[in-house]
Write a protein that holds these residues in place. Structure first.
Motif, PDB file in Angstrom:
ATOM      1  N   VAL A  21       0.797  -1.071   0.016  1.00  0.00           N
ATOM      2  CA  VAL A  21       0.153  -0.145  -0.023  1.00  0.00           C
ATOM      3  C   VAL A  21       0.722   1.249  -0.181  1.00  0.00           C
ATOM      4  O   VAL A  21       1.928   1.215   0.891  1.00  0.00           O
ATOM      5  CB  VAL A  21      -0.999  -0.093   1.189  1.00  0.00           C
ATOM      6  CG1 VAL A  21      -1.841   1.196   1.244  1.00  0.00           C
ATOM      7  CG2 VAL A  21      -1.940  -1.302   1.136  1.00  0.00           C
ATOM      8  N   ALA A  22       0.869   2.105  -1.017  1.00  0.00           N
ATOM      9  CA  ALA A  22       1.513   3.184  -1.025  1.00  0.00           C
ATOM     10  C   ALA A  22       0.525   4.522  -1.075  1.00  0.00           C
ATOM     11  O   ALA A  22      -0.158   4.679  -1.801  1.00  0.00           O
ATOM     12  CB  ALA A  22       2.304   3.149  -2.397  1.00  0.00           C
ATOM     13  N   ILE A  23       1.317   5.431  -0.198  1.00  0.00           N
ATOM     14  CA  ILE A  23       0.757   6.864  -0.174  1.00  0.00           C
ATOM     15  C   ILE A  23       1.902   7.778  -1.052  1.00  0.00           C
ATOM     16  O   ILE A  23       2.869   7.676  -0.871  1.00  0.00           O
ATOM     17  CB  ILE A  23       0.587   7.432   1.019  1.00  0.00           C
ATOM     18  CG1 ILE A  23      -0.411   6.662   1.927  1.00  0.00           C
ATOM     19  CG2 ILE A  23       0.269   9.226   1.092  1.00  0.00           C
ATOM     20  CD1 ILE A  23      -0.634   7.092   3.302  1.00  0.00           C
ATOM     21  N   ILE A  24       1.053   8.597  -2.290  1.00  0.00           N
ATOM     22  CA  ILE A  24       2.008   9.467  -2.934  1.00  0.00           C
ATOM     23  C   ILE A  24       1.449  10.882  -2.779  1.00  0.00           C
ATOM     24  O   ILE A  24       0.282  11.013  -3.291  1.00  0.00           O
ATOM     25  CB  ILE A  24       2.175   8.905  -4.457  1.00  0.00           C
ATOM     26  CG1 ILE A  24       2.637   7.643  -4.467  1.00  0.00           C
ATOM     27  CG2 ILE A  24       2.947   9.817  -5.282  1.00  0.00           C
ATOM     28  CD1 ILE A  24       2.515   6.938  -5.727  1.00  0.00           C
ATOM     29  N   LYS A  59      -3.235   0.436   6.838  1.00  0.00           N
ATOM     30  CA  LYS A  59      -1.882  -0.222   6.546  1.00  0.00           C
ATOM     31  C   LYS A  59      -1.134   0.774   5.519  1.00  0.00           C
ATOM     32  O   LYS A  59      -1.739   0.788   4.531  1.00  0.00           O
ATOM     33  CB  LYS A  59      -1.788  -1.525   6.371  1.00  0.00           C
ATOM     34  CG  LYS A  59      -0.336  -2.222   6.147  1.00  0.00           C
ATOM     35  CD  LYS A  59      -0.393  -3.719   5.895  1.00  0.00           C
ATOM     36  CE  LYS A  59       0.798  -4.329   5.617  1.00  0.00           C
ATOM     37  NZ  LYS A  59       1.427  -4.076   4.387  1.00  0.00           N
ATOM     38  N   VAL A  60       0.232   1.087   5.747  1.00  0.00           N
ATOM     39  CA  VAL A  60       0.873   1.898   4.638  1.00  0.00           C
ATOM     40  C   VAL A  60       2.191   1.206   4.728  1.00  0.00           C
ATOM     41  O   VAL A  60       3.162   1.071   5.847  1.00  0.00           O
ATOM     42  CB  VAL A  60       1.083   3.362   5.239  1.00  0.00           C
ATOM     43  CG1 VAL A  60       1.745   3.931   3.951  1.00  0.00           C
ATOM     44  CG2 VAL A  60      -0.203   3.901   5.258  1.00  0.00           C
ATOM     45  N   ASP A  61       2.704   0.894   3.588  1.00  0.00           N
ATOM     46  CA  ASP A  61       4.018   0.073   3.082  1.00  0.00           C
ATOM     47  C   ASP A  61       4.809   1.236   2.878  1.00  0.00           C
ATOM     48  O   ASP A  61       6.276   1.159   2.853  1.00  0.00           O
ATOM     49  CB  ASP A  61       3.811  -1.038   2.451  1.00  0.00           C
ATOM     50  CG  ASP A  61       2.846  -2.117   2.875  1.00  0.00           C
ATOM     51  OD1 ASP A  61       3.293  -2.754   3.848  1.00  0.00           O
ATOM     52  OD2 ASP A  61       1.663  -2.464   2.393  1.00  0.00           O
ATOM     53  N   HIS A  93       4.523  12.343   9.990  1.00  0.00           N
ATOM     54  CA  HIS A  93       4.021  12.226  11.370  1.00  0.00           C
ATOM     55  C   HIS A  93       2.865  11.530  11.406  1.00  0.00           C
ATOM     56  O   HIS A  93       2.431  10.559  12.540  1.00  0.00           O
ATOM     57  CB  HIS A  93       3.527  13.814  11.887  1.00  0.00           C
ATOM     58  CG  HIS A  93       3.252  13.762  13.423  1.00  0.00           C
ATOM     59  ND1 HIS A  93       2.037  13.734  13.838  1.00  0.00           N
ATOM     60  CD2 HIS A  93       4.166  14.066  14.445  1.00  0.00           C
ATOM     61  CE1 HIS A  93       2.090  13.803  15.048  1.00  0.00           C
ATOM     62  NE2 HIS A  93       3.309  13.985  15.486  1.00  0.00           N
ATOM     63  N   ALA A  94       2.119  11.314  10.473  1.00  0.00           N
ATOM     64  CA  ALA A  94       0.810  10.498  10.626  1.00  0.00           C
ATOM     65  C   ALA A  94       1.233   9.029  10.058  1.00  0.00           C
ATOM     66  O   ALA A  94       0.576   8.084  10.514  1.00  0.00           O
ATOM     67  CB  ALA A  94      -0.220  10.955   9.418  1.00  0.00           C
ATOM     68  N   VAL A  95       1.817   8.912   9.228  1.00  0.00           N
ATOM     69  CA  VAL A  95       2.462   7.396   8.504  1.00  0.00           C
ATOM     70  C   VAL A  95       3.594   6.680   9.366  1.00  0.00           C
ATOM     71  O   VAL A  95       3.163   5.296   9.421  1.00  0.00           O
ATOM     72  CB  VAL A  95       2.985   7.541   7.056  1.00  0.00           C
ATOM     73  CG1 VAL A  95       3.650   6.315   6.523  1.00  0.00           C
ATOM     74  CG2 VAL A  95       1.757   8.023   6.215  1.00  0.00           C
ATOM     75  N   GLY A 130       8.521  -0.282   6.844  1.00  0.00           N
ATOM     76  CA  GLY A 130       8.019   0.427   5.600  1.00  0.00           C
ATOM     77  C   GLY A 130       9.175   1.096   4.858  1.00  0.00           C
ATOM     78  O   GLY A 130      10.239   1.141   5.594  1.00  0.00           O
ATOM     79  N   ALA A 131       8.772   1.902   3.953  1.00  0.00           N
ATOM     80  CA  ALA A 131       9.751   2.450   3.198  1.00  0.00           C
ATOM     81  C   ALA A 131       9.194   3.931   2.839  1.00  0.00           C
ATOM     82  O   ALA A 131       8.112   4.051   2.354  1.00  0.00           O
ATOM     83  CB  ALA A 131      10.316   1.655   1.590  1.00  0.00           C
TER      84      ALA A 131
END
Length: 254
Positions: free
Chosen positions: A8-11, A79-81, A119-121, A131-132
């Protein structure tokens, strides 16, 4: 199996330019991509394109300078990877031509925006085993670029935050790196040239292109491929580094 299957990726700023190229490549490599962009429409356009190709993506209207807004979106994702801090704005001018309003605007988006996402992730990554993180810095973080005072300030902060996070969270299996591009040909660059150099667009585009020893600007897809490597398990032994992707700008401009 693709490099990011099941991730799962946040951009941030994933609706255009470098962010869009990263979002599309990550989705093609199996990631479920979440785009955070101030412009909800452009974010949704990228999502629609990704989904049309069989990928997974979602768009979130977000002002990254608003901590509560960022935190609320991250909470809904779970979940955030992978986190890619790409959202940013620019400013032309030396210190004397940088007003307090200009300085604050650059700081709020480029620096506080990245801080808010981190701060959130990071607590979420700690909870789920690591994570990365990849932060988009710039060659302006390490060399003097004329008339880029506030922008250079912000990218120097991005570089420093990347290293600090890498050190503080290495035991939590969180890797943190940054990329420092030189000039990249995006719609933002075209708009920037049109706004700041009216009537001189072709001349300025060529001048900016030739400032890279390689003789051209980078393509967003080239930045995305480096981002993919650094956020994938292939780079599992890499943390606390900055990667210039600059056509020789830093080392060969002599």
């Amino acid at each position: 199996m693709s490099k990011l299957t099941g991730k799962v990726a946040i951009i941030t700023g994933g609706g255009s330019g470098i962010g869009r190229a990263i979002a599309e490549l990550f989705a093609a490599e199996g990631a479920h991509v979440h785009i955070l962009d101030l412009n909800a429409a452009v974010g949704q356009t990228v999502v629609d394109y990704i989904v049309s190709l069989g990928g997974q993506a979602a768009a979130h209207a977000c002002n990254v300078s608003n901590q509560a807004e960022v935190a609320a979106i991250v909470a809904t994702i779970g979940k955030v990877d992978i986190l890619v801090n790409n959202a940013g704005v620019a400013h032309v001018g030396n210190l004397e031509k940088c007003s307090e309003v200009d300085f604050e605007r650059i700081f709020q988006v480029n620096v506080k925006g990245a801080y808010n996402a981190l701060h959130a992730v990071i607590p979420v990554m700690k909870q789920h085993g690591g994570g990365a993180i990849l932060n988009l810095a710039s060659i302006a973080a390490v060399v003097g670029i004329a008339d880029r005072f506030a922008y250079s300030m912000s990218k120097g902060a991005i570089y420093a935050m990347s290293m600090s996070v890498a050190r503080d969270y290495i035991a939590d299996n969180i890797r943190s790196n940054s990329i420092s591009p030189a000039r990249v040909h995006t719609p933002f660059v075209d708009g920037f040239i049109s706004k700041n150099y009216p009537g001189q667009e072709a001349e300025m585009f060529e001048k900016l292109s030739q400032s890279q020893p390689i003789g051209r600007m980078a393509k967003p897809e080239e930045i995305a491929r480096l981002a993919l490597f650094l956020c994938s398990d292939d780079a599992g032994f890499i943390t606390g580094n900055d990667y210039p992707i600059d056509g020789g700008f830093i080392k060969l401009n002599n």
